[in-house]
Design a protein around this motif. Sequence first.
Motif, PDB file in Angstrom:
ATOM      1  N   LEU A 186     -13.208  -2.338  80.366  1.00 36.55           N
ATOM      2  CA  LEU A 186     -14.293  -2.548  81.329  1.00 36.55           C
ATOM      3  C   LEU A 186     -13.676  -2.974  82.650  1.00 36.55           C
ATOM      4  O   LEU A 186     -13.160  -4.088  82.778  1.00 36.55           O
ATOM      5  CB  LEU A 186     -15.238  -3.619  80.793  1.00 36.55           C
ATOM      6  N   LEU A 187     -13.704  -2.070  83.598  1.00 39.21           N
ATOM      7  CA  LEU A 187     -13.036  -2.296  84.881  1.00 39.21           C
ATOM      8  C   LEU A 187     -14.087  -2.569  85.947  1.00 39.21           C
ATOM      9  O   LEU A 187     -14.935  -1.723  86.221  1.00 39.21           O
ATOM     10  CB  LEU A 187     -12.237  -1.037  85.239  1.00 39.21           C
ATOM     11  N   GLY A 202     -12.781  -6.151  90.379  1.00 34.03           N
ATOM     12  CA  GLY A 202     -12.262  -7.486  90.723  1.00 34.03           C
ATOM     13  C   GLY A 202     -10.755  -7.555  90.476  1.00 34.03           C
ATOM     14  O   GLY A 202     -10.105  -6.540  90.256  1.00 34.03           O
ATOM     15  N   ILE A 203     -10.241  -8.780  90.495  1.00 36.98           N
ATOM     16  CA  ILE A 203      -8.787  -8.969  90.330  1.00 36.98           C
ATOM     17  C   ILE A 203      -8.399  -8.918  88.854  1.00 36.98           C
ATOM     18  O   ILE A 203      -7.336  -8.430  88.489  1.00 36.98           O
ATOM     19  CB  ILE A 203      -8.366 -10.332  90.939  1.00 36.98           C
ATOM     20  N   ASP A 204      -9.288  -9.417  87.998  1.00 38.90           N
ATOM     21  CA  ASP A 204      -8.889  -9.657  86.610  1.00 38.90           C
ATOM     22  C   ASP A 204      -8.808  -8.412  85.729  1.00 38.90           C
ATOM     23  O   ASP A 204      -7.826  -8.225  85.003  1.00 38.90           O
ATOM     24  CB  ASP A 204      -9.875 -10.644  85.961  1.00 38.90           C
ATOM     25  N   SER A 205      -9.837  -7.583  85.789  1.00 40.19           N
ATOM     26  CA  SER A 205      -9.862  -6.496  84.806  1.00 40.19           C
ATOM     27  C   SER A 205      -8.713  -5.477  84.961  1.00 40.19           C
ATOM     28  O   SER A 205      -8.243  -4.955  83.945  1.00 40.19           O
ATOM     29  CB  SER A 205     -11.229  -5.816  84.757  1.00 40.19           C
ATOM     30  N   ILE A 212     -13.913   2.210  82.105  1.00 32.37           N
ATOM     31  CA  ILE A 212     -15.344   2.377  82.350  1.00 32.37           C
ATOM     32  C   ILE A 212     -15.724   1.470  83.503  1.00 32.37           C
ATOM     33  O   ILE A 212     -15.374   0.279  83.520  1.00 32.37           O
ATOM     34  CB  ILE A 212     -16.198   1.883  81.161  1.00 32.37           C
ATOM     35  N   ARG A 247     -24.379  -7.739  80.863  1.00 33.29           N
ATOM     36  CA  ARG A 247     -23.072  -7.598  80.204  1.00 33.29           C
ATOM     37  C   ARG A 247     -23.202  -7.179  78.735  1.00 33.29           C
ATOM     38  O   ARG A 247     -22.339  -6.490  78.199  1.00 33.29           O
ATOM     39  CB  ARG A 247     -22.254  -8.885  80.360  1.00 33.29           C
ATOM     40  N   MET A 284     -23.687  -3.461  79.001  1.00 31.56           N
ATOM     41  CA  MET A 284     -22.387  -2.826  79.289  1.00 31.56           C
ATOM     42  C   MET A 284     -21.551  -2.731  78.012  1.00 31.56           C
ATOM     43  O   MET A 284     -20.901  -1.722  77.762  1.00 31.56           O
ATOM     44  CB  MET A 284     -21.603  -3.648  80.325  1.00 31.56           C
ATOM     45  N   THR A 342     -11.623  -6.547  78.162  1.00 28.38           N
ATOM     46  CA  THR A 342     -12.329  -7.105  79.321  1.00 28.38           C
ATOM     47  C   THR A 342     -11.375  -8.023  80.091  1.00 28.38           C
ATOM     48  O   THR A 342     -10.354  -8.463  79.560  1.00 28.38           O
ATOM     49  CB  THR A 342     -13.557  -7.952  78.914  1.00 28.38           C
ATOM     50  N   GLY A 343     -11.759  -8.309  81.320  1.00 31.06           N
ATOM     51  CA  GLY A 343     -10.947  -9.215  82.151  1.00 31.06           C
ATOM     52  C   GLY A 343     -11.433 -10.646  82.066  1.00 31.06           C
ATOM     53  O   GLY A 343     -11.175 -11.433  82.957  1.00 31.06           O
ATOM     54  N   ASP A 344     -12.145 -10.974  80.997  1.00 36.54           N
ATOM     55  CA  ASP A 344     -12.670 -12.334  80.878  1.00 36.54           C
ATOM     56  C   ASP A 344     -11.540 -13.354  80.797  1.00 36.54           C
ATOM     57  O   ASP A 344     -10.498 -13.117  80.191  1.00 36.54           O
ATOM     58  CB  ASP A 344     -13.539 -12.457  79.609  1.00 36.54           C
ATOM     59  N   GLN A 403     -13.844 -19.264  83.593  1.00 35.26           N
ATOM     60  CA  GLN A 403     -13.634 -18.989  85.012  1.00 35.26           C
ATOM     61  C   GLN A 403     -14.949 -18.933  85.806  1.00 35.26           C
ATOM     62  O   GLN A 403     -15.044 -19.468  86.877  1.00 35.26           O
ATOM     63  CB  GLN A 403     -12.864 -17.678  85.175  1.00 35.26           C
ATOM     64  N   GLN A 420     -18.506 -16.608  81.501  1.00 35.15           N
ATOM     65  CA  GLN A 420     -17.319 -16.636  80.647  1.00 35.15           C
ATOM     66  C   GLN A 420     -17.115 -17.941  79.897  1.00 35.15           C
ATOM     67  O   GLN A 420     -15.991 -18.313  79.560  1.00 35.15           O
ATOM     68  CB  GLN A 420     -16.077 -16.280  81.486  1.00 35.15           C
ATOM     69  N   LYS A 453      -6.131 -18.576  87.024  1.00 38.67           N
ATOM     70  CA  LYS A 453      -6.349 -17.547  88.046  1.00 38.67           C
ATOM     71  C   LYS A 453      -5.058 -17.258  88.819  1.00 38.67           C
ATOM     72  O   LYS A 453      -4.747 -16.100  89.102  1.00 38.67           O
ATOM     73  CB  LYS A 453      -7.462 -17.984  89.016  1.00 38.67           C
ATOM     74  N   ASP A 507     -19.727  -6.418  92.908  1.00 38.97           N
ATOM     75  CA  ASP A 507     -19.914  -5.945  91.544  1.00 38.97           C
ATOM     76  C   ASP A 507     -21.390  -5.972  91.163  1.00 38.97           C
ATOM     77  O   ASP A 507     -22.132  -6.874  91.561  1.00 38.97           O
ATOM     78  CB  ASP A 507     -19.104  -6.821  90.584  1.00 38.97           C
TER      79      ASP A 507
HETATM   80  P1  ATP Z   1     -13.029  -9.324  87.409  1.00 37.52           P
HETATM   81  O1  ATP Z   1     -12.101  -9.926  88.379  1.00 37.52           O
HETATM   82  O2  ATP Z   1     -12.346  -8.469  86.399  1.00 37.52           O
HETATM   83  O3  ATP Z   1     -14.208  -8.686  88.085  1.00 37.52           O
HETATM   84  P2  ATP Z   1     -14.517 -11.742  87.101  1.00 37.52           P
HETATM   85  O4  ATP Z   1     -13.741 -12.975  86.956  1.00 37.52           O
HETATM   86  O5  ATP Z   1     -15.095 -11.414  88.441  1.00 37.52           O
HETATM   87  O6  ATP Z   1     -13.637 -10.528  86.563  1.00 37.52           O
HETATM   88  P3  ATP Z   1     -17.070 -11.076  85.841  1.00 37.52           P
HETATM   89  O7  ATP Z   1     -17.549 -10.472  87.094  1.00 37.52           O
HETATM   90  O8  ATP Z   1     -17.917 -12.032  85.093  1.00 37.52           O
HETATM   91  O9  ATP Z   1     -15.684 -11.844  86.015  1.00 37.52           O
HETATM   92  O10 ATP Z   1     -16.671  -9.927  84.860  1.00 37.52           O
HETATM   93  C1  ATP Z   1     -16.055 -10.209  83.639  1.00 37.52           C
HETATM   94  C2  ATP Z   1     -15.586  -8.906  83.014  1.00 37.52           C
HETATM   95  O11 ATP Z   1     -16.715  -8.065  82.762  1.00 37.52           O
HETATM   96  C3  ATP Z   1     -14.704  -8.103  83.948  1.00 37.52           C
HETATM   97  O12 ATP Z   1     -13.371  -8.545  83.893  1.00 37.52           O
HETATM   98  C4  ATP Z   1     -14.881  -6.712  83.366  1.00 37.52           C
HETATM   99  O13 ATP Z   1     -14.088  -6.542  82.225  1.00 37.52           O
HETATM  100  C5  ATP Z   1     -16.362  -6.709  82.970  1.00 37.52           C
HETATM  101  N1  ATP Z   1     -17.191  -6.171  84.072  1.00 37.52           N
HETATM  102  C6  ATP Z   1     -17.904  -6.858  84.988  1.00 37.52           C
HETATM  103  N2  ATP Z   1     -18.533  -6.032  85.842  1.00 37.52           N
HETATM  104  C7  ATP Z   1     -18.227  -4.770  85.461  1.00 37.52           C
HETATM  105  C8  ATP Z   1     -18.556  -3.445  85.934  1.00 37.52           C
HETATM  106  N3  ATP Z   1     -19.316  -3.276  86.999  1.00 37.52           N
HETATM  107  N4  ATP Z   1     -18.050  -2.397  85.289  1.00 37.52           N
HETATM  108  C9  ATP Z   1     -17.251  -2.560  84.222  1.00 37.52           C
HETATM  109  N5  ATP Z   1     -16.903  -3.761  83.735  1.00 37.52           N
HETATM  110  C10 ATP Z   1     -17.364  -4.862  84.332  1.00 37.52           C
END
Ligand code: ATP
Length: 395
Positions: free
Chosen positions: A185-186, A189-192, A209, A267, A270, A288-290, A294, A298, A323, A345
């Motif tokens: 799940l992309l 953001g920075i994490d995923s 995705i 979520r 998703m 996921t980038g959870d 954070q 999460q 982070k 997002d």
């Molecule tokens: P990221 O930096 O990866 O966006 P975040 O710290 O901003 O993470 P969230 O926005 O809560 O945290 O999202 C957590 C995770 O949910 C993301 O890392 C990603 O795996 C998934 N996710 C969130 N938004 C989307 C999206 N629009 N499409 C696909 N996956 C998503």
Amino acid sequence: MNPSLSTIDIYSSVQNSFMKVTVVHYGEIGIKGKNRMFFERKLMNNLKKATGKNVKKSDGRLIIEDHVDPEILRKIPGVEYFGHALKVRPDEITKAVDILLKDRDFETFKVIAKRYDKSFPKTSMDVNKEIGAYIVEKYGKKVSMKDYDLGVYIEICKDSVYVYVDRFSGIGGLPVSSQGKVVSLLSGGIDSPVASFFLMKRGCEVVFIHFFNKTLHTRDSLKKVEKLVDKLTEIQLSSRLYLIPFYEIQREIIARVPSKYRMLIYRRSMMRIANMVAEREGAKGIVTGDDLGQVASQTLDNLNCIYSQSRYPVLPPLLGLDKKEIIEIAKKIGTYEISNLPYEDCCSFMIARHPETRGSPEVLEKIESTISGLDYLEKDALERAEIKQFVYPRR
Ligand code: ATP
Ligand code: MG
């Protein structure tokens, strides 16, 4: 370990009859017992794809014809370290050394010979001493066992001897596609992207995705997500991205669900769609980038509410990182700058300022049951997904 890239120019300016090769060492895959052949073949294929050159095996290492740009090999999972070598006969080692040391600025050195061909008459130690003495006498340099300026590597294999002074570190890990497929799940953001990188590094092929909301995202703004996938494709060499329209689902959720629960319901939805993609792709896990604690979505309670929607194991490799550690890795793999481009997002669309931090699956299920046709909307979103293919080297 970290020579300057300008050494490539020195090699190419030398007129010699020795073949230039890149010697590639793999660490972990070398000890995988019966599977070793399988891992080697995967790595060989990936190296061929990444470099467009011939690759062959020689005494537990891979040999790529020609000196390959270190920036390419540094990113290939399974590569432990590599060197730009000259391929010579045993009686030509000093000639190779002369070529390699020409115009080199160094005071101390160490010869590191390794004899992989046990039928070779001299031991590694003999070669160390002999070549060390040669360099001391001819170049007036000093041997140092620790903290030397230059390592002179000599690998004596059955087919040839490989001599090099430029040794580069790889990222280690396992060759991509040696561990099967996962869906990631992309978000943009920075994490995923970093989470996806970790799975690639451990040998998975990652299918991406991304969910977008057409009222927030124009075609142009989705370019950011495509750029991220393009960057990550330098690591796994070919990628698929599903761009899934999420507006219609969000519209229904916004109409039915109190704002403090919306993020969690987004979520969960998703996650269910990601499961459908995994099934279609034959993938065996969801990434996921959870990162624990954070943001509001999460907390452990909330992750439980989200992950319970998956039949496949959910793999969140950043869970234990801070982070700043994640940012450091994002910078190294080149996704940080792209992630910092402006983009909103869709998870942040119409949510409460203080979202629920202690979601309960029962409460959420009840709320979801008030949204009629949610499962139809989810299937329909996937049907309408745009699927994009990426390859590296870029065509
Ligand atoms: P990221 O930096 O990866 O966006 P975040 O710290 O901003 O993470 P969230 O926005 O809560 O945290 O999202 C957590 C995770 O949910 C993301 O890392 C990603 O795996 C998934 N996710 C969130 N938004 C989307 C999206 N629009 N499409 C696909 N996956 C998503
Ligand atoms: Mg995010």
